[in-house]
Design a protein around this motif. Structure first.
Motif, mmCIF file in Angstrom:
data_model
loop_
_atom_site.group_PDB
_atom_site.id
_atom_site.type_symbol
_atom_site.label_atom_id
_atom_site.label_comp_id
_atom_site.label_asym_id
_atom_site.label_seq_id
_atom_site.Cartn_x
_atom_site.Cartn_y
_atom_site.Cartn_z
ATOM 1 N N HIS A 62 27.058 46.830 154.721
ATOM 2 C CA HIS A 62 27.801 45.112 154.403
ATOM 3 C C HIS A 62 29.458 45.319 154.218
ATOM 4 O O HIS A 62 29.620 46.582 154.200
ATOM 5 C CB HIS A 62 27.302 45.213 152.605
ATOM 6 C CG HIS A 62 28.267 43.977 152.587
ATOM 7 N ND1 HIS A 62 27.667 42.789 153.472
ATOM 8 C CD2 HIS A 62 28.814 43.511 152.085
ATOM 9 C CE1 HIS A 62 28.702 41.620 152.923
ATOM 10 N NE2 HIS A 62 29.345 41.861 151.512
ATOM 11 N N HIS A 64 32.061 42.802 156.000
ATOM 12 C CA HIS A 64 32.795 42.166 156.656
ATOM 13 C C HIS A 64 33.553 42.481 157.572
ATOM 14 O O HIS A 64 35.558 41.893 157.818
ATOM 15 C CB HIS A 64 33.571 40.701 155.381
ATOM 16 C CG HIS A 64 32.555 40.625 154.962
ATOM 17 N ND1 HIS A 64 32.027 39.712 154.956
ATOM 18 C CD2 HIS A 64 32.429 40.236 153.465
ATOM 19 C CE1 HIS A 64 31.286 39.407 153.942
ATOM 20 N NE2 HIS A 64 31.575 40.563 152.454
ATOM 21 N N LEU A 224 24.725 36.230 151.035
ATOM 22 C CA LEU A 224 25.158 36.641 149.968
ATOM 23 C C LEU A 224 25.128 35.743 149.027
ATOM 24 O O LEU A 224 24.665 34.741 148.833
ATOM 25 C CB LEU A 224 26.790 36.941 149.900
ATOM 26 C CG LEU A 224 27.814 38.128 150.617
ATOM 27 C CD1 LEU A 224 26.805 38.321 152.425
ATOM 28 C CD2 LEU A 224 28.919 37.443 151.214
ATOM 29 N N HIS A 256 25.047 41.397 146.746
ATOM 30 C CA HIS A 256 26.582 40.853 146.031
ATOM 31 C C HIS A 256 25.604 41.129 144.913
ATOM 32 O O HIS A 256 25.341 42.069 144.070
ATOM 33 C CB HIS A 256 27.190 39.894 145.724
ATOM 34 C CG HIS A 256 28.388 40.375 147.332
ATOM 35 N ND1 HIS A 256 29.131 41.200 147.025
ATOM 36 C CD2 HIS A 256 29.209 39.174 148.422
ATOM 37 C CE1 HIS A 256 30.305 41.597 148.674
ATOM 38 N NE2 HIS A 256 30.065 40.444 149.080
ATOM 39 N N ASP A 310 32.048 46.410 151.976
ATOM 40 C CA ASP A 310 32.134 45.626 151.813
ATOM 41 C C ASP A 310 33.279 44.786 152.773
ATOM 42 O O ASP A 310 33.086 44.337 153.637
ATOM 43 C CB ASP A 310 32.208 44.728 150.346
ATOM 44 C CG ASP A 310 31.676 43.623 149.954
ATOM 45 O OD1 ASP A 310 31.918 42.539 150.797
ATOM 46 O OD2 ASP A 310 32.594 43.062 149.313
HETATM 47 ZN ZN ZN Z 1 30.328 40.792 150.819
#
Ligand code: ZN
Length: 417
Positions: A62, A64, A224, A256, A310
Motif C-alpha cells: 500500500h 499512495h 480503503l 486502513h 501508505d
Molecule cells: Zn492509504
C-alpha cells in the motif's frame, strides 16, 4: 555436480535457522536454483553474506505513489485534520488534501514517483501496490504517470497500479467513467474508498461499482475502508460479503480499517471469520494515523495481516522512504510487538504475507521460486529491525540491483543531481 550460477550467495543465514548454520543460495535464469550448506560451482557474481540474513525481498502492499513528496505543495491543515481529535475529522482531511490535485500533471508526478521507487529498490522493496487517484481533479494524470513508472522499472521494482477513486464514486460525478478509462489504459487493480460516501446505500453502490469493473477486467480490488474514528463504519464487512457473493475470494484487499480499533470485541471476532471466508487480508499502517486495525486479534483468528508504507511526505504523513524494515520497526512500537516471535511475525508482514495478499505468484525463498532476495548486514530479524538500514545486496528477478543507478535517480528526484 558443479553448476554454473549467475549469482552465488555464500554463507547466508536463513530465517529461523540456528546460529552458524549457514547456507549458500545459487541463482540461475532469474530463479533460485539451489540452496545447500555448501554449493559447488562457479558464478558470474559471488556475494559473501558473512553469516548474515538472506531472505525474500520486501513487499509494500500500500503506497499512495501519485502523492509522494506533495507535502511541500500544500498547507498542513490536512495533516492536522487526519491525525487530530481521535480521527474525528478524517473526512475533512481528505477534502483538504484533494486541493493539490488541481495541480496534477503527469510530468512532475513521474519525477516524484521515480524517486520513491528508486528508494524502494535501494531498500530491497521490490513489489509495490501503488495507488493513483482518479477523480474530476486528478483526472487520469496520476494513473498515466504511474503506468509510465511501472513500465520503466519493470524487472527491477514491480508495481501494481491501482486506479483509486480517492474522492468517492457516488459523491464524485464522473468518477466511475474515469475508473473505467483508467483500467482500459492499463491500470492493474480497481481501488475504492466506500466509507467516505454519504449514506450506507451509496457505500454499497460504490463497492458494487468497483467489483463490476474488477470482474470485467479480471483484476483484484483494493479498498480503503473505515478510515476514521467512527465505530459505526462497516464497509470492511460490506466488502467481504460482496467478495463472497461474487466468488471473488482472495481477490479483494482491505486497507486502513482504523475504525476497527473502536469495535466491540465480539464483533471483531465475527468479522475475522467473515474475512477468512472471503479471503480478505488486511493491510495496516499504524505509523500514519492514531488508530489502527487490531493486528494481534486478527492474526490470532488466522486473518492475513500486512504492513504498508501508505504515504511518503504527503498531506497525511511527513516521513517515509519505502523502507519496509523501518515500517516494521515503527509498527513494533505502535502495536507493542517486541518478543522474538512478534518480530518474526512483523518480518512476515513485510515479506511473505503481503506477497500473498497482492497475489504474487510463487513468491518465497525456495528452490524454483523467482529470485527476489535481500542479503542484510545483520544476522537475525531483531537486529535487522533495530538498525533498519538498506540491505547489503539486493537481487531482483535474479539480477544484482544497480544501486549506483538507483542512487542517481534518488538524487535527481531530490534536485541534487
Ligand atoms: Zn492509504
Amino acid at each position: 555436480m558443479a553448476q554454473a550460477f549467475d549469482i552465488a550467495i555464500r554463507s547466508g543465514r536463513l530465517r529461523g535457522s540456528a546460529d552458524r548454520q549457514h547456507v549458500d543460495v545459487g541463482i540461475k535464469d532469474g530463479r533460485v536454483a539451489a540452496i545447500a550448506p555448501r554449493l559447488d560451482g562457479t558464478a558470474a557474481t559471488e556475494i559473501d553474506a558473512g553469516g548474515n540474513l538472506v531472505t525474500e525481498s520486501f513487499v509494500n502492499p500500500h503506497l499512495h505513489l501519485c502523492k509522494v513528496w506533495t507535502l511541500p505543495m500544500m498547507e498542513e491543515e490536512a495533516l492536522r485534520a487526519y491525525q487530530g481529535e481521535g480521527m474525528g475529522a478524517a473526512l475533512s482531511s481528505i477534502e483538504l488534501a484533494s486541493k493539490v490535485k488541481e495541480k496534477y500533471a503527469e510530468g512532475w508526478i513521474v519525477e516524484n514517483a521515480r524517486r520513491a521507487v528508486a528508494l524502494a529498490a535501494l531498500h530491497g522493496t521490490l513489489h509495490i501496490r501503488a495507488f493513483a487517484d482518479v477523480d474530476s481533479k486528478a483526472r487520469l494524470e496520476g494513473v498515466k504517470a504511474l503506468i509510465r513508472v511501472r513500465d520503466e522499472f519493470r524487472g527491477i521494482v514491480d508495481l501494481q497500479v491501482v486506479a483509486f477513486a480517492q474522492d468517492g464514486i457516488m459523491r464524485e460525478p464522473g468518477a466511475a467513467d474515469l475508473l473505467q478509462e483508467a483500467m482500459a489504459l492499463g491500470a492493474d487493480v480497481v481501488g475504492g474508498i466506500p466509507w467516505i460516501e454519504l449514506t450506507a446505500d451509496d457505500a454499497a453502490a460504490h463497492i458494487r461499482t468497483c467489483f463490476d469493473l474488477a470482474q470485467s477486467f479480471g483484476s483484484d480490488v483494493s479498498m480503503l475502508l473505515d478510515d476514521a474514528g467512527d465505530p459505526s463504519l462497516r464497509t470492511l464487512e460490506m466488502m467481504a460479503v460482496e467478495a463472497i457473493r461474487r466468488g471473488w475470494q482472495g481477490r479483494a484487499l482491505a486497507h486502513h480499517c482504523r475504525a476497527m480499533s473502536l469495535y466491540p470485541t465480539p464483533y471483531v471476532q465475527r468479522l475475522a471469520r467473515l474475512l477468512n471466508t472471503a479471503g480478505v487480508a488486511v493491510v495496516t499502517d499504524p505509523h500514519t494515523g492514531p488508530l489502527h486495525a487490531r493486528v494481534k486479534e486478527l492474526r490470532a483468528e488466522g486473518v492475513r495481516v500486512c504492513l504498508g508504507q501508505d504515504d511518503i511526505s504527503d498531506a497525511y504523513y511527513t516521513f517515509g522512504r519505502n523502507n519496509m524494515l523501518e515500517v516494521a520497526f515503527l509498527a513494533a512500537h505502535l502495536l507493542w510487538m517486541m518478543t522474538r516471535q512478534d518480530v518474526a511475525a512483523l518480518y512476515d508482514m513485510i515479506t511473505v504475507e503481503p506477497a500473498r495478499a497482492i497475489n504474487l505468484a510463487g513468491f518465497g525463498l525456495s528452490v524454483g521460486a523467482p529470485a527476489h532476495l535481500v542479503v542484510l548486514d545483520r544476522p537475525d530479524e531483531v537486529e535487522a529491525l533495530r538498525y533498519h538500514g538498506p540491505p547489503a545486496h539486493v537481487v531482483s528477478h535474479g539480477k544484482p540491483l544497480d544501486a549506483a543507478k538507483m542512487r542517481a535517480m534518488v538524487a535527481a528526484g531530490a534536485g541534487l543531481a
